[in-house]
Design an enzyme around this catalytic site. Structure first.
Site, mmCIF file in Angstrom:
data_model
loop_
_atom_site.group_PDB
_atom_site.id
_atom_site.type_symbol
_atom_site.label_atom_id
_atom_site.label_comp_id
_atom_site.label_asym_id
_atom_site.label_seq_id
_atom_site.Cartn_x
_atom_site.Cartn_y
_atom_site.Cartn_z
ATOM 1 N N ASP A 173 16.745 -3.151 31.881
ATOM 2 C CA ASP A 173 16.218 -2.373 30.757
ATOM 3 C C ASP A 173 17.335 -1.894 29.833
ATOM 4 O OD1 ASP A 173 13.445 -2.433 31.673
ATOM 5 O OD2 ASP A 173 14.116 -1.087 33.257
ATOM 6 N N SER A 174 18.342 -1.257 30.407
ATOM 7 C CA SER A 174 19.418 -0.742 29.559
ATOM 8 C C SER A 174 20.222 -1.884 28.937
ATOM 9 C CB SER A 174 20.341 0.190 30.354
ATOM 10 O OG SER A 174 21.005 -0.491 31.397
ATOM 11 N N LYS A 198 -9.073 2.956 -2.645
ATOM 12 C CA LYS A 198 -9.444 2.316 -1.379
ATOM 13 C C LYS A 198 -10.812 2.799 -0.918
ATOM 14 C CE LYS A 198 -7.344 1.426 3.189
ATOM 15 N NZ LYS A 198 -6.136 1.708 4.004
ATOM 16 N N LYS A 228 3.843 13.921 31.294
ATOM 17 C CA LYS A 228 5.202 13.411 31.082
ATOM 18 C C LYS A 228 5.302 12.654 29.762
ATOM 19 C CE LYS A 228 7.163 12.567 35.708
ATOM 20 N NZ LYS A 228 7.793 11.513 36.523
ATOM 21 N N GLY A 282 22.618 5.098 27.836
ATOM 22 C CA GLY A 282 23.138 4.998 29.188
ATOM 23 C C GLY A 282 23.014 3.572 29.692
ATOM 24 N N LEU A 283 24.115 3.030 30.190
ATOM 25 C CA LEU A 283 24.123 1.698 30.797
ATOM 26 C C LEU A 283 24.179 1.849 32.308
ATOM 27 C CD1 LEU A 283 26.599 -0.217 28.453
ATOM 28 C CD2 LEU A 283 24.102 -0.191 28.382
ATOM 29 N N GLU A 289 0.838 -1.203 0.000
ATOM 30 C CA GLU A 289 0.000 0.000 0.000
ATOM 31 C C GLU A 289 0.876 1.257 0.000
ATOM 32 O OE1 GLU A 289 -3.596 1.858 2.832
ATOM 33 O OE2 GLU A 289 -2.420 0.119 3.492
ATOM 34 N N GLU A 328 7.079 1.843 33.637
ATOM 35 C CA GLU A 328 7.570 3.077 34.249
ATOM 36 C C GLU A 328 6.861 4.304 33.670
ATOM 37 O OE1 GLU A 328 12.101 1.290 34.898
ATOM 38 O OE2 GLU A 328 11.645 2.612 33.215
ATOM 39 N N CYS A 378 -5.587 -2.892 1.743
ATOM 40 C CA CYS A 378 -5.521 -3.066 3.201
ATOM 41 C C CYS A 378 -6.884 -3.202 3.874
ATOM 42 C CB CYS A 378 -4.707 -1.932 3.822
ATOM 43 S SG CYS A 378 -4.014 -2.378 5.450
#
Length: 562
Positions: free
Chosen positions: A312-313, A110, A530, A306-307, A43, A418, A146
């Protein structure tokens, strides 16, 4: 009646008319080399999907038409079905061009325009009204796009008008379980309408969306004939044996092809059915593809993340490395006075296992300086999360400075759990350009990490075993700060955000006090502001924070007791 189909499952980039056209031309060459009779593309092949407000630009529409006109002469010795945005009488349509022997034979528009979830097609397009058949006198086929497959009407109309075959060009975004839904849908249509259906699906990442490919061909009996690869470009070729064409119904719109179709060589193609993927592998590969395409399609080569020594990281580092190669991933470790020796060791081991560069910079001197500078203002206030958030924001300053200096993109490591309840620092660990785990709950993070480690040991085992902690104060653990353990928290989040269940239903289902469920829901709503400032990230569930979660920030409504 025999016909050889080709499905060109390509990875198109929104707005890259030249690059997308080049992929079409390459596939046309391959189709001729393999004696394909009909080749279908996804598409909106030429524009990429979804083009969003580009559709409002006249120069974009003119450039799209020019791209189509450049492709048309190259469709020789094959019928090609190419998706494009069509402008007609000041209206725009999501259309499919049917091209044969260097001529535009007809256009299908469509009809069913989705306007739910991540889709806004009624904002941009007018619905089509006609379901023409294309025929050479022996083969009659229809074209749909689609959503037309999901709303019955166009498929039934074309099949009952005499189509032996219907080709659906699609840009169907990935979400968990979507592949099985498509397969069930095609099986139902083919058996009910006694028609073969071929679906050519887009593959690739586009902002928050991931397209998984897995193009399909089903015969009239509801049997799968072929399935293309998942999360990769692919060219699927299948020989179909179809019954003799029935005479089209008098009411059908019929467009004649300029020549006969169906002269493939006597040696038939062996059907190829790529295996379905286990859920964890499917999700992981979706995240890898989404990350690679977001980085590359936006002009970046390297990423920074960032580790911390946390799960997660560590998972994001694996995904980034698999997506971009270890030479293009810079891990940045920013320890403070609260960072444990275990975290230091685990970060180093992870970097060694993945072969990525590791940069270690101590933030404690700067943290101490900021605390001294703020001491007069904070003199009468007790320490709280403010001091913790200063550390997170200091780390973001380092990441962004390195990204700025070296022209890299920052990947964030925050997960859906989170983000849902606000357990993330605005302008801190939320800072970055792409949120890889934005739609991945904490419990699913562990599922994916274990799957990745089963392929090759990358994440240190004790990272999988230790209690999750941000290490922003002594002896801190995530679950001590949250209303419920992650296992329960995630079940509430999924029920509320993905299934719209009310608090009482959720409490009964997950065996939690309704007061706890209401506290989690209250946090979800409190932290909408946030999430609006968070970077985009790939959608993999039925409802992700982003395109298909449109809650007002200023919102006085809260679910009330029944």
């Amino acid at each position: 009646m025999n016909v050889r189909l080709g499905l060109a499952q390509i990875n198109a980039t929104v707005g890259d008319l030249e690059g997308n056209s080049r992929k079409v031309l390459e596939s046309l060459e391959r189709a001729r080399a393999e004696s394909v009779d009909i080749i279908a593309f996804p598409e909106l092949t030429l524009t990429g999907y979804p083009p969003e407000d580009l559709v409002f630009r006249r120069d974009f529409l003119r450039a799209t038409r020019t791209a189509l006109e450049r492709v048309i002469p190259h469709a020789r010795d094959v019928v090609a079905i190419v998706g494009f945005v069509e402008e007609n009488s000041d209206r725009a349509y999501n259309s499919a061009a049917v091209i044969c022997d260097g001529k535009l034979i007809g256009v299908y528009r469509k009809q069913c325009l989705p306007n739910y979830g991540v889709f806004d097609e009624r904002r941009y397009f007018q619905p089509g009204e006609s379901s023409p058949l294309f025929t050479d006198g022996h083969l009659s086929f229809g074209v749909t796009i689609c959503e037309d497959l999901w709303c019955d009407g166009p498929i039934a109309t074309q099949a009952r008008a005499g189509a032996q075959l219907i080709l659906n060009i699609s840009a169907s975004p990935y979400e968990i379980g979507k592949g099985y839904q498509r397969e069930a849908l095609l099986a139902a249509h083919t058996t009910r309408e006694n028609v073969a259906i071929a679906l050519c699906n887009l593959v690739g990442g586009q902002d928050e969306l991931v397209f998984d490919g897995q193009s399909l061909i089903y015969d009239r009996a509801g049997k799968m004939c072929a399935r293309a690869k998942a999360f990769e470009e692919d060219f699927l070729t299948v020989d179909l044996s179809l019954p003799k064409a029935a005479r089209a119904t008098p009411s059908a719109s019929v467009i004649a092809l300029p020549r006969a179709v169906g002269h493939y060589p006597a040696q038939k193609q062996i059907p190829r059915i790529e295996p379905a993927l286990p859920e964890a592998e499917e999700i992981y590969r979706a995240l890898v593809l989404a990350t690679r395409d977001y980085v590359h399609k936006n002009g970046f080569a390297r990423v920074i993340l960032g580790l911390s020594g946390g799960i997660d990281s560590s998972l994001v580092a694996c995904i980034a490395t698999d997506a971009l190669g270890p030479q293009n991933v810079l891990g940045v470790f920013l320890p403070s006075r609260f960072t444990s020796q275990q975290s230091r060791e685990d970060v180093a081991e992870l970097a060694r296992n993945l072969g990525i560069e590791l940069l270690t910079l101590d933030i404690d001197p700067l943290y101490e300086h900021i605390l001294r500078a703020l001491a007069p203002a904070f003199a009468r206030a007790e320490p709280d999360s403010t001091e913790e958030n200063i550390q997170a924001r200091l780390r973001a300053v380092f990441w962004m400075a390195l990204a700025n200096k070296f022209g890299a993109l920052v990947l964030t490591a925050g997960n859906k759990s989170e983000l849902a309840v606000g357990y993330a620092t605005l302008y801190g660990d939320m800072a970055g350009g792409f949120a890889v785990l934005k739609d991945i709950t904490k419990t699913r993070v562990y599922q994916l990490a274990r799957w990745r480690n089963a392929q090759s040991q990358a994440i240190p085992q004790r990272v999988l075993e230790r209690a999750p902690t941000a290490e922003l104060r002594p002896d801190q653990t995530d679950e001590a700060d949250l209303p419920a353990p992650y296992r329960d928290l995630d079940r509430v989040i999924e029920a509320y955000t993905e299934r719209n269940q009310d608090p009482g239903e959720i409490a009964d289902a997950v065996q939690l006090p309704e007061s706890v469920v209401r506290e989690i829901i209250a946090r979800i709503h409190r932290n909408e502001y946030k999430r609006r400032q968070a970077p985009v990230g790939p959608k993999i569930t039925a409802r992700a924070f982003g395109r298909d979660w449109r809650q007002p920030i200023t919102n006085g409504f809260r679910p009330s007791p029944p």
